[in-house]
Each structure stands twice: as structure tokens, then as C-alpha cells.
Write a protein that holds these residues in place. Structure first.
Motif, mmCIF file in Angstrom:
data_model
loop_
_atom_site.group_PDB
_atom_site.id
_atom_site.type_symbol
_atom_site.label_atom_id
_atom_site.label_comp_id
_atom_site.label_asym_id
_atom_site.label_seq_id
_atom_site.Cartn_x
_atom_site.Cartn_y
_atom_site.Cartn_z
ATOM 1 N N ASN A 1 0.823 -1.212 0.000
ATOM 2 C CA ASN A 1 0.000 0.000 0.000
ATOM 3 C C ASN A 1 0.854 1.257 0.000
ATOM 4 N N ASN A 2 1.928 1.216 0.762
ATOM 5 C CA ASN A 2 2.890 2.319 0.776
ATOM 6 C C ASN A 2 4.223 1.767 1.280
ATOM 7 N N ILE A 3 5.260 2.534 1.088
ATOM 8 C CA ILE A 3 6.590 2.112 1.529
ATOM 9 C C ILE A 3 6.826 2.691 2.928
ATOM 10 N N SER A 4 7.119 1.792 3.876
ATOM 11 C CA SER A 4 7.334 2.200 5.254
ATOM 12 C C SER A 4 8.261 1.183 5.923
ATOM 13 N N TYR A 5 8.405 1.311 7.232
ATOM 14 C CA TYR A 5 9.177 0.342 8.002
ATOM 15 C C TYR A 5 8.646 -1.070 7.754
ATOM 16 N N TRP A 6 7.339 -1.212 7.689
ATOM 17 C CA TRP A 6 6.720 -2.525 7.498
ATOM 18 C C TRP A 6 7.121 -3.148 6.163
ATOM 19 N N SER A 7 7.458 -2.318 5.201
ATOM 20 C CA SER A 7 7.896 -2.826 3.896
ATOM 21 C C SER A 7 9.174 -3.644 4.030
ATOM 22 N N THR A 8 10.014 -3.314 5.005
ATOM 23 C CA THR A 8 11.239 -4.068 5.256
ATOM 24 C C THR A 8 10.909 -5.519 5.601
ATOM 25 N N ILE A 9 9.860 -5.699 6.378
ATOM 26 C CA ILE A 9 9.450 -7.050 6.764
ATOM 27 C C ILE A 9 8.995 -7.824 5.531
ATOM 28 N N LEU A 10 8.226 -7.178 4.669
ATOM 29 C CA LEU A 10 7.799 -7.833 3.427
ATOM 30 C C LEU A 10 9.005 -8.148 2.549
ATOM 31 N N PHE A 11 9.952 -7.238 2.476
ATOM 32 C CA PHE A 11 11.158 -7.447 1.684
ATOM 33 C C PHE A 11 11.942 -8.659 2.197
ATOM 34 N N ILE A 12 12.085 -8.787 3.507
ATOM 35 C CA ILE A 12 12.788 -9.935 4.091
ATOM 36 C C ILE A 12 12.029 -11.226 3.781
ATOM 37 N N ALA A 13 10.701 -11.179 3.894
ATOM 38 C CA ALA A 13 9.887 -12.354 3.567
ATOM 39 C C ALA A 13 10.111 -12.761 2.111
ATOM 40 N N PHE A 14 10.148 -11.780 1.227
ATOM 41 C CA PHE A 14 10.368 -12.062 -0.192
ATOM 42 C C PHE A 14 11.774 -12.631 -0.423
ATOM 43 N N LEU A 15 12.772 -12.107 0.289
ATOM 44 C CA LEU A 15 14.132 -12.648 0.183
ATOM 45 C C LEU A 15 14.176 -14.109 0.633
ATOM 46 N N LEU A 16 13.430 -14.436 1.675
ATOM 47 C CA LEU A 16 13.362 -15.833 2.123
ATOM 48 C C LEU A 16 12.752 -16.719 1.031
ATOM 49 N N MET A 17 11.758 -16.208 0.334
ATOM 50 C CA MET A 17 11.168 -16.984 -0.760
ATOM 51 C C MET A 17 12.141 -17.127 -1.933
ATOM 52 N N ILE A 18 12.953 -16.112 -2.178
ATOM 53 C CA ILE A 18 13.980 -16.231 -3.221
ATOM 54 C C ILE A 18 15.009 -17.285 -2.811
ATOM 55 N N LEU A 19 15.410 -17.292 -1.552
ATOM 56 C CA LEU A 19 16.315 -18.340 -1.062
ATOM 57 C C LEU A 19 15.677 -19.718 -1.223
ATOM 58 N N TYR A 20 14.372 -19.787 -1.015
ATOM 59 C CA TYR A 20 13.632 -21.037 -1.197
ATOM 60 C C TYR A 20 13.732 -21.501 -2.648
ATOM 61 N N GLU A 21 13.608 -20.574 -3.591
ATOM 62 C CA GLU A 21 13.743 -20.915 -5.012
ATOM 63 C C GLU A 21 15.173 -21.392 -5.304
ATOM 64 N N ILE A 22 16.156 -20.741 -4.713
ATOM 65 C CA ILE A 22 17.557 -21.150 -4.898
ATOM 66 C C ILE A 22 17.768 -22.558 -4.328
ATOM 67 N N TYR A 23 17.166 -22.814 -3.160
ATOM 68 C CA TYR A 23 17.228 -24.157 -2.579
ATOM 69 C C TYR A 23 16.722 -25.190 -3.591
ATOM 70 N N TRP A 24 15.576 -24.911 -4.215
ATOM 71 C CA TRP A 24 15.004 -25.873 -5.172
ATOM 72 C C TRP A 24 15.874 -26.024 -6.410
ATOM 73 N N ILE A 25 16.412 -24.948 -6.920
ATOM 74 C CA ILE A 25 17.301 -25.042 -8.086
ATOM 75 C C ILE A 25 18.483 -25.940 -7.742
ATOM 76 N N ARG A 26 19.045 -25.722 -6.558
ATOM 77 C CA ARG A 26 20.166 -26.557 -6.107
ATOM 78 C C ARG A 26 19.740 -28.020 -5.996
ATOM 79 N N TYR A 27 18.565 -28.270 -5.439
ATOM 80 C CA TYR A 27 18.073 -29.648 -5.307
ATOM 81 C C TYR A 27 17.872 -30.280 -6.689
#
Length: 156
Positions: free
Chosen positions: A66-92
């Protein structure tokens, strides 16, 4: 909490489900042997969490940007975890597809294939200030991570 469609929830679910669909045709050797030994309570918690997370991630607009704020950092970290998840699968998928490969860690995160998406959805719940998704992610984590830690212990 505002009811409505969450495109962020859909993106997270697609990032979760697409590799799992591919995995269903690329299971590690002897996976069924380990699957038979799964704790029924952990399995029930996993299923409840899966259904809860799937439904909840889609039905609240609070997960959308909805807007960029402190809370956006939490969403960004969540998204980074999902990217790591994709990297995990590529490696597998590039590996020999053994049980050891399946339960490997990434960046020191144990059983990354189970841990990363649970943490990502937990953070998505925090970002959206949605106690239901937070609770559902905890239930999922107990079941899903618990099952995979048990599998890893059996493999070792």
C-alpha cells in the motif's frame, strides 16, 4: 484486517507451489520409505497449516503493498526468504536428488526446503498484521519443519 484478494499472497503461493509440483516428479530415492514413518500429529498440524496459509494468504488485502514504510522491510525480508527457497530448489533439482540433498541447509538454515517458506509466510503475517496467518504459520512450522527434521535425523 481487510478482506479481499492479495496479489502478494498469490505470488508467494506460486513461488511455493511451482517447485513442489516439479518436485512431485523428482522425489528423492526411497522418499516413500521415510514418508511412512511420519508422526501423525505433526502431519495433521502440517495439513492444517497448509490449508490455513493457502486460504489466508489470498483473502486479505493487507498483504498487498500500500505504501513504503518500516513494514515494507518485513515484506522485503519475507520475499528474500522466498527467493532463497527458489535457490534451494534449483540446487536440489541440479543435485543427485538424494534424501541428503532434500534435507540440506542453505546459509546455515536447517532443512531449508521446510524452514524458508514457513518463515516467509510468518513474516507475511507480521507485515499484514494478521494474527490468523501468524498463528497458521506457527502451526504449519511445527508440523512441516518437525516432519522434515525427523526425516533428516533418519537419513543421518
Amino acid at each position: 484486517m481487510n478482506f479481499g484478494f492479495s496479489y502478494i499472497g498469490l505470488i508467494f503461493l506460486l513461488m511455493l507451489m511451482i517447485p513442489n509440483i516439479i518436485w512431485s516428479k523428482n522425489k528423492p530415492k526411497d522418499y516413500e520409505k521415510y514418508e511412512k514413518n511420519e508422526n501423525k500429529i505433526l502431519l495433521a498440524l502440517e495439513r492444517i497449516g497448509e490449508v490455513g496459509n493457502t486460504c489466508l494468504a489470498l483473502m486479505f488485502t493487507d498483504f498487498n503493498i500500500n505504501n513504503i514504510s518500516y513494514w515494507s522491510t518485513i515484506l522485503f525480508i519475507a520475499f528474500l526468504l522466498m527467493i532463497l527457497y527458489e535457490i534451494y530448489w534449483i540446487r536440489y533439482f541440479k543435485s543427485n536428488k538424494t534424501m541428503k540433498d532434500m534435507y540440506s541447509s542453505i546459509l546455515g538454515i536447517p532443512v531449508a526446503g521446510a524452514t524458508l517458506p514457513v518463515l516467509a509466510f510468518l513474516l507475511l503475517g507480521v507485515y499484514g498484521k494478521n494474527i490468523f496467518l501468524i498463528f497458521s504459520s506457527i502451526i504449519l512450522g511445527i508440523g512441516h519443519i518437525g516432519i522434515h527434521l525427523n526425516h533428516r535425523k533418519e537419513v543421518q
